[in-house]
Write a protein that holds these residues in place. Sequence first.
Motif, PDB file in Angstrom:
ATOM      1  N   ALA A 287      24.132  12.645  66.262  1.00 44.21           N
ATOM      2  CA  ALA A 287      24.863  11.474  66.742  1.00 44.21           C
ATOM      3  C   ALA A 287      24.608  11.265  68.234  1.00 44.21           C
ATOM      4  N   SER A 288      24.753  10.005  68.687  1.00 44.17           N
ATOM      5  CA  SER A 288      24.577   9.700  70.106  1.00 44.17           C
ATOM      6  C   SER A 288      25.503  10.567  70.950  1.00 44.17           C
ATOM      7  N   VAL A 289      25.023  10.909  72.136  1.00 42.62           N
ATOM      8  CA  VAL A 289      25.815  11.737  73.047  1.00 42.62           C
ATOM      9  C   VAL A 289      26.575  10.823  73.995  1.00 42.62           C
ATOM     10  N   THR A 290      27.856  11.101  74.201  1.00 42.20           N
ATOM     11  CA  THR A 290      28.656  10.294  75.119  1.00 42.20           C
ATOM     12  C   THR A 290      28.505  10.815  76.542  1.00 42.20           C
ATOM     13  N   ALA A 291      28.148   9.921  77.458  1.00 39.34           N
ATOM     14  CA  ALA A 291      28.031  10.264  78.876  1.00 39.34           C
ATOM     15  C   ALA A 291      28.891   9.282  79.679  1.00 39.34           C
ATOM     16  N   GLU A 292      28.858   9.428  81.002  1.00 43.81           N
ATOM     17  CA  GLU A 292      29.558   8.485  81.884  1.00 43.81           C
ATOM     18  C   GLU A 292      28.534   7.695  82.673  1.00 43.81           C
ATOM     19  N   ASP A 293      28.798   6.403  82.841  1.00 40.61           N
ATOM     20  CA  ASP A 293      27.888   5.617  83.679  1.00 40.61           C
ATOM     21  C   ASP A 293      28.297   5.745  85.141  1.00 40.61           C
ATOM     22  N   ALA A 294      27.668   4.976  86.013  1.00 41.01           N
ATOM     23  CA  ALA A 294      27.907   5.078  87.455  1.00 41.01           C
ATOM     24  C   ALA A 294      29.355   4.765  87.817  1.00 41.01           C
ATOM     25  N   ASP A 390      16.742   8.290  84.960  1.00 45.85           N
ATOM     26  CA  ASP A 390      15.980   7.208  85.557  1.00 45.85           C
ATOM     27  C   ASP A 390      16.906   6.430  86.500  1.00 45.85           C
ATOM     28  N   PRO A 391      16.467   6.148  87.732  1.00 47.23           N
ATOM     29  CA  PRO A 391      17.355   5.424  88.672  1.00 47.23           C
ATOM     30  C   PRO A 391      17.847   4.084  88.138  1.00 47.23           C
ATOM     31  N   SER A 392      17.137   3.503  87.154  1.00 45.90           N
ATOM     32  CA  SER A 392      17.563   2.209  86.609  1.00 45.90           C
ATOM     33  C   SER A 392      18.823   2.315  85.753  1.00 45.90           C
ATOM     34  N   ARG A 393      19.147   3.538  85.274  1.00 45.40           N
ATOM     35  CA  ARG A 393      20.372   3.732  84.476  1.00 45.40           C
ATOM     36  C   ARG A 393      20.992   5.074  84.859  1.00 45.40           C
ATOM     37  N   SER A 394      22.006   5.012  85.692  1.00 46.11           N
ATOM     38  CA  SER A 394      22.666   6.241  86.148  1.00 46.11           C
ATOM     39  C   SER A 394      23.709   6.679  85.123  1.00 46.11           C
ATOM     40  N   VAL A 395      23.502   7.852  84.555  1.00 45.13           N
ATOM     41  CA  VAL A 395      24.465   8.406  83.595  1.00 45.13           C
ATOM     42  C   VAL A 395      24.718   9.870  83.946  1.00 45.13           C
TER      43      VAL A 395
END
Length: 693
Positions: A287-294, A390-395
């Motif tokens: 399953a997808s892993v839950t992270a936090e965005d910026a 990737d700097p384009s998507r901070s997680v």
Amino acid sequence: MKNYDSTKIKNIAIAGHAGSGKTSLAEALLYKSGASDRLGKVADGNTVSDFTAEEIKRKCSLYTSLSSFERDGFKINLLDTPGLFDFAGEMLEGIYAGGSVMITVSGKSGVKVGTHKAYDAAKKYGKPTMFVVTKLDDDNANFNNVLTQLKAEFGPTVCPVVVPVIADRKIVSYVNLIEMKAYKYDDKGNAVETDMPTAEVSEKMEYRIDGLIEAVSEAVAETDEELFEKFFSGEPFTQKELIDGIHKGMNEGIITPVTCVSSSDLSGVDMLLKEISLLLPHQAENASVTAEDADGKPVEIACSESDPMSAFVFKTVSDPFVGKMSFLKVFSGTLSPNKEVLNSTSGNTEKVGKLVTLMGKKQTEAAQVVCGDIAAAMKMSVNTNDTICDPSRSVRFAAIEFPKPCYRMAVKAKGQGDESKISNAVSKLLEEDLTISYKQDPNTNEMILSTLGGLHLDSVVEKLKNEFGVDLDVTVPKVAYRETIRKKIKVQGRHKKQSGGHGQFGDVWIEFEPCVSDELIFEEKVFGGAVPRNFFPAVEKGLQESVKKGVLAGFPMVGLKAILVDGSYHPVDSSEMAFKTAASIAYKDGIPQAEPTLLEPIGSLSVLVPDENTGDIMGDLNKRRGRVLGMNPSETKGLTEVIAEVPESEMQDFALTLRQMTQGRGEFTLEHVRYEQLPPNLVAEVIAKNRID
């Protein structure tokens, strides 16, 4: 090794109780799959996984190691984790990075505390699990007892898929309940298909084959409505339906398959390799892993190569020769050397260094690492629990929760001038192992090294010596006692010295009385200018320096109020130094008359113990002069939290006692709360041990 996409990568953490055969199983899988050209043995110190000098010396795993093999079109990454409780942090790192967890259970000793710890950790991180019963070649092994124990302790999810056929206490063949075929093995571990056990043989066994087949079918039926209806109608499942059902049940956490092997003679290992290919999920399936965005908001990270790259540092190795090696699991996108990435934990950006895949200590350079795969990055300034992306998507991914170190010892360098070397070496170990701490005790000024237990401490000290050239003396930490008074007194401090020319003269009357304060409270109530105001700071300074050392054993004085009430001065000979000395004399003469006594530090203890051990722990705490304040049910089934207050001087060996008493299931935290008066019968002993002249 060729390139694999995320649908062809499986990450398996091997965990379990110490001595249950994890490293031997990893060695058998690597050898049988052709990844290794020899079958190493732990006793001989030549396994792929246990390659450090200390592991070879101790003949057990101390660190999580990474190795891999190719089978049936899949790349299988194996994370061999330690089972010793002192190295629980390493086990958690492996389980966090794994896509599924293979839990070894000794056919000889059965389910142990380490089995539960591995299972609980796997469930905490949502990992599919499989039990592997090992050491079946041992004369005292009993598969039936272990299977019964697994069902009793882990519930109805336990589902056997490979079982041994036993006649006259010897294994004659293994039955694959999915294929419905039996195999026997030659001396080299090669399988030869044989006849299924007859009803007569099955009757003599402690479990019936048809009963186990029924149990497997029932477990599979629970995974799908159509399969349930088919099972209810009495129609047997096809082999594909069984495989798909178990596979789905593992992913949903409702089926835990049980297989069995003997790593030493390789029997059953080929079937385990088959089950790994058929039953265990690949990375893209998880399953997808839950992270936090910026902004700190939750975001789902899918295992997709087309998405921006994100990876998690689950382990760090600091080698004095090779440098820093960061173990990474890529969750999305593709990681490549020389790529600019953002460390979302620290906010820094840096270039990715050289990437390598590992086979134990053997490194192979990698051109890229796709999502779902595991590799190590060389000489990057990232730490365990950091997220790079990737700097384009901070997680940022959730951090691994490591156990807190609870076994404290004081350390100092054996050689003069080695203190700076210690700090440098320990700082590297702190990057590598988040279950140790190294801090100065502000009360005793000792450097305290805290670990998870005695073996962990020995390992750290040995590593500092062998790899960093730092030799340590290890001693029991001093207890930070305090001194105070119980009676109010008034005393004179008079300093007079004549030595030609100007003399020295200072005269004070001071009242000392008990109060509630960690610092000296100084007041003045001088009337008529008996002591000029400009000498008040000197009197206070003399007392502040004096209270650093008590009169009984030299411990700091607390709970003291000093009131300057009277004195006298000389217009020529009086000085700040003279009044400072006079105040010190008043302290030294007066405190012994004020019924001085010792105070001991009291800690607030929270200890989690199995329900059956609560009486033992309460009895032990009573022996340590502790006061049990209450008990609370724990969130973890079968455990109780005991709350108590205990003198810190009695707690030095509590970590080891608790482990012995609970077979490793207990854990505790101890925090300083206050000081209390030391019982009079212990004062003389403490003074004799700690007197500072």
